[in-house]
Design an enzyme around this catalytic site. Structure first.
Site: not given
Ligand code: PSU
Ligand code: MN
Length: 302
Positions: A26, A142, A144, A161
């Site tokens: 990415e 997110s 994602d 995280k």
């Protein structure tokens, strides 16, 4: 029609045509995740590691409105130097950026989309986005995660995280049918640390077994990706309490400043880095290298 939008580099195209392993990488991590020049050095080194492990790297970004799979050295240098001037692009941003003919740094979600359009199935990065702490109020989840639910690309990462709510992130992934596999571990790694206090769904100990699981998933048309969680090597791991204190401080500051939306993740990442005096940067770089290696090994077995 796709060829009006998608540009695959010669090297990546040849590899795909000849059934050679390819690993997607990415670019938000380059423009927004690390400072210059470490971002460029890391991105180039990651490509080298993928090559050393027998696969072809395809760093993904949007350049001049083109969805690119496979960047030149100059393009990587450009994305790294421009840093935050480059728009962070997730799924919802793609049509605007392409229609305008401008540049974009792709997140996990948009990198998965472009990888999938190009026919790439394995992707290496640092950490994925997830359900943010306090998402019950803010709805900050997110994109994602929805991409993992829908797009057939495996994401090799060092977990996520703990700026995120890892428990809620796992619940969300479970609901949307995304397997979370620990590589040689039963515990979900938390990026800078090997431990998080949360379990992965399954442990697999070899790239062959991971590739086999992915093959089964996609042959059965169980759409969507998978999270392959690869713990940071012990020698680069950070102290659990130090990193968690830094994260708490960063979260408090974000709340005071009213940071929201797409700014939230980059703000928290850069605060944590400042608070830990840049020590976290070295860990970050090393865990990405470690993921690139595993991703190449999985791609070879697919
Ligand atoms: N987490 C990290 N490092 C990163 C990111 C997340 O530890 O660089 C980046 C990735 O590109 C990820 C994106 O896809 O942030 C998620 O942003 P958001 O939470 O706005 O979806
Ligand atoms: Mn968000």
């Amino acid at each position: 029609m796709l060829k009006d939008y998608l540009v695959i580099s010669q090297e990546v195209k040849e590899a795909l045509e000849n059934g050679k392993p390819v690993v997607a990488l990415e670019s938000t991590i380059i423009s927004h995740g690390m400072p210059y020049p470490q971002n460029v050095e890391t991105a180039l080194k990651v490509e080298e590691i993928v090559r050393q492990n027998g696969a072809v790297p395809a760093t993904i970004a949007i350049i001049g409105g083109k969805l690119k799979a496979g960047l030149t050295r100059d393009e990587i240098e450009y994305l790294g130097k421009k840093g935050r001037e480059i728009v962070k692009v997730s799924r919802r941003d793609i049509p605007y950026i392409v229609a305008k003919g401008i540049d974009g740094a792709t997140t996990v979600a948009s990198t998965m989309i472009i990888a999938s359009l190009a026919g790439i199935r394995v992707f290496a990065t640092g950490g994925i986005g997830g359900v943010h702490r306090g998402a019950q109020e803010t709805f900050d989840i997110s994109a994602d995660l929805q991409e993992l639910a829908n797009t057939n690309v495996a994401v090799v990462c060092a977990g996520a995280k703990s700026i995120l709510d890892l428990g809620l992130t796992l619940e969300y992934l479970e609901t949307f049918g995304v397997p979370v596999v620990g590589y040689k571990t039963e515990e979900l790694p938390a990026f800078y640390t090997r431990k998080s206090g949360f379990k992965v769904d399954y442990r697999l100990d070899t790239p062959e077994e991971i590739a086999k699981m992915l093959k089964v998933k996609w042959e059965l048309n169980l759409k969507g990706g998978a999270v392959i969680a690869n713990p940071i090597p012990e020698e680069y791991e950070m102290d659990y309490d130090t990193i968690n204190r830094a994260i708490e401080d960063a979260l408090k500051e974000a709340e005071e400043k009213g940071i929201k939306g797409k700014e939230s993740t980059p703000f928290l990442l850069s605060k944590v880095k400042d608070i830990t005096g840049g020590k976290s940067l070295e860990s970050n770089i090393q865990l990405v290298f470690n993921n690139a290696k595993l991703a190449a090994q999985i791609a070879k077995n697919l």
